[in-house]
Design an enzyme around this catalytic site. Structure first.
Site, short mmCIF file in Angstrom:
data_model
loop_
_atom_site.label_atom_id
_atom_site.label_comp_id
_atom_site.label_asym_id
_atom_site.label_seq_id
_atom_site.Cartn_x
_atom_site.Cartn_y
_atom_site.Cartn_z
N ASP A 198 25.38 64.52 23.85
CA ASP A 198 25.39 64.04 25.57
C ASP A 198 26.25 64.26 25.59
O ASP A 198 27.60 64.62 25.08
CB ASP A 198 25.10 62.46 26.10
N ASP B 53 19.70 65.37 35.59
CA ASP B 53 18.49 64.28 35.10
C ASP B 53 17.76 64.37 35.60
O ASP B 53 17.42 64.61 37.08
CB ASP B 53 19.03 62.42 34.50
#
Ligand code: GLA
Length: 387
Positions: A154, A209
């Site tokens: 990430d 997302d």
């Protein structure tokens, strides 16, 4: 005009080479898009080893493993808040008292693979566990020692260091770790990773997302589309994990979600609780025809090729001269859509057999175009095989 255009070419190549990373050697993983499961979309931070073992059991018992779903991936919140006294990452002892080596052994014992989540910054997005920035080699060695097969990496708390630098470092560390680890970048598409990640990563997020809504799913599909030329065996665009079965969309919307993800060679990473899924959810995620499109050896990302308002045609080349086709009604009412051969890469004179992948019916000898009617937000998906 023609004279001015010519000198641009060498300059373009110069640009390309100067922005290429100090290419880490690449693993041989991801020849087709990765398939598996990830904890985030359903469980968020509430994960523990009992849940993960249950998911691994379900992966085998429901037949999903046989269809190609192989990775069991833990997302954020698996690790303890701080590194141990040697500076190593450690599993959260309350949630994972048996430790990651034991979990990897359990998952491997079922013929599956185990993935973990990390962050190319100081802390992960939840801030509940350390990031790997500055610890790349040490953390890659820890993952290898535990038997980890996949790293989702990430982008939070990244100190504004160039993503290319940070991600390439972890790629090199994994390559030096002595274990083949699939590298899935989660950079959210901020710095156009499709243009630089292919030489050292196996997939890269192209969007923010996904949420469990029709709007978010369609938005991610659209944003991912333009990066199609960069996808291929070994490196895939990732419009984020599947929401199928999580309850925020209708069954037909989930069928469209799964169909489009398959067509565009997106990773098929399930995001629902597969240990308690409904029959409808199972019917969608176990469709072998649709999975076969995703896993086709040619590895060409299908694209949106025709649009008339909310009525869309997506298509892509498959191996053996076949074409995958999705008619997608994104409008509010039932509608009919016609895909014309000239828009989907077929000769107008080509005669094909059309296999409807959701009804499993074959219509033979179609020529020129294909029309079907579908409900609001539903799709039809076909493989067209030229005679
Ligand atoms: C970011 C990622 C998500 C998920 C969360 C976990 O938002 O994009 O996919 O991993 O972090 O905190």
């Amino acid at each position: 005009m023609a004279r001015a255009a010519a000198p641009l070419l060498p300059f373009f190549f110069l640009l390309l080479s100067s922005t290429s990373p100090a290419a880490a050697q690449k693993n041989l993983l991801g020849r087709t898009p990765q398939m598996g499961w990830n904890s985030w979309n359903h469980f968020g931070c509430k994960i523990d080893e009992v849940i993960i073992r249950k998911i691994a059991d379900a992966m085998v018992d429901t037949g999903l493993a046989k269809l190609g779903y192989e990775y069991i991936n833990l997302d954020d919140c698996w690790a303890s808040h701080d590194r141990d006294s040697q500076g190593n990452l450690a599993a959260n002892g309350t949630a994972f008292p048996s430790g990651m080596r034991a979990l990897a052994d359990y998952v491997h014992g079922k013929g599956l693979k185990l993935g973990l989540y990390g962050d190319a910054g100081l802390r992960t997005c939840s801030r509940l566990q350390p990031g790997s920035l500055g610890y790349e080699d040490q953390d890659a060695r820890t993952l290898a020692a535990w038997g980890i097969d996949y790293l989702k990496y990430d982008n939070c708390n990244n100190q504004n260091i160039s993503p290319l630098t940070r991600y390439n470092r972890m790629s090199e560390a994994l390559m030096n770790s002595g274990r083949d680890v699939f590298l899935s970048l989660c950079e959210w598409g901020v710095d156009d990773p499709a243009t630089w990640a292919g030489s050292f990563a196996n997939s890269w997020r192209t969007t923010e997302d996904i949420k469990n809504t029709w709007e978010s799913m369609t938005d991610n599909a659209d944003k991912n589309d333009k990066w199609a030329p960069y996808a291929g065996p070994g490196g895939w665009n990732d419009p984020d994990m599947l929401e199928v079965g999580n309850g925020g969309m209708t069954i037909e919307e989930y069928r469209s979600h799964f169909s489009i993800w398959a067509l565009v060679k997106a990773p098929l990473i399930l995001g629902c609780d597969i240990s308690s899924m409904s029959a409808e959810t199972k019917e969608i995620i176990t469709n072998q025809n649709v999975i076969a499109v995703n896993q086709d050896k040619l590895g060409v990302q299908g694209r949106k090729v025709q649009q008339d308002g909310d009525l869309e045609v997506w298509a892509g080349r498959l191996s053996r001269g076949r074409v995958a086709l999705v008619l997608w009604n994104r409008g509010p009412a039932e509608a009919s859509i016609t895909a014309s051969w000239s828009n989907i890469g077929l000769n107008q004179s080509a005669v094909v057999d059309a296999h409807d992948l959701w009804t499993d019916e074959v219509t033979s000898s179609m020529q020129g175009n294909l029309t079907n009617k579908m409900d609001s937000h539903a799709c039809k998906m076909y493989v067209l095989t030229p005679k």
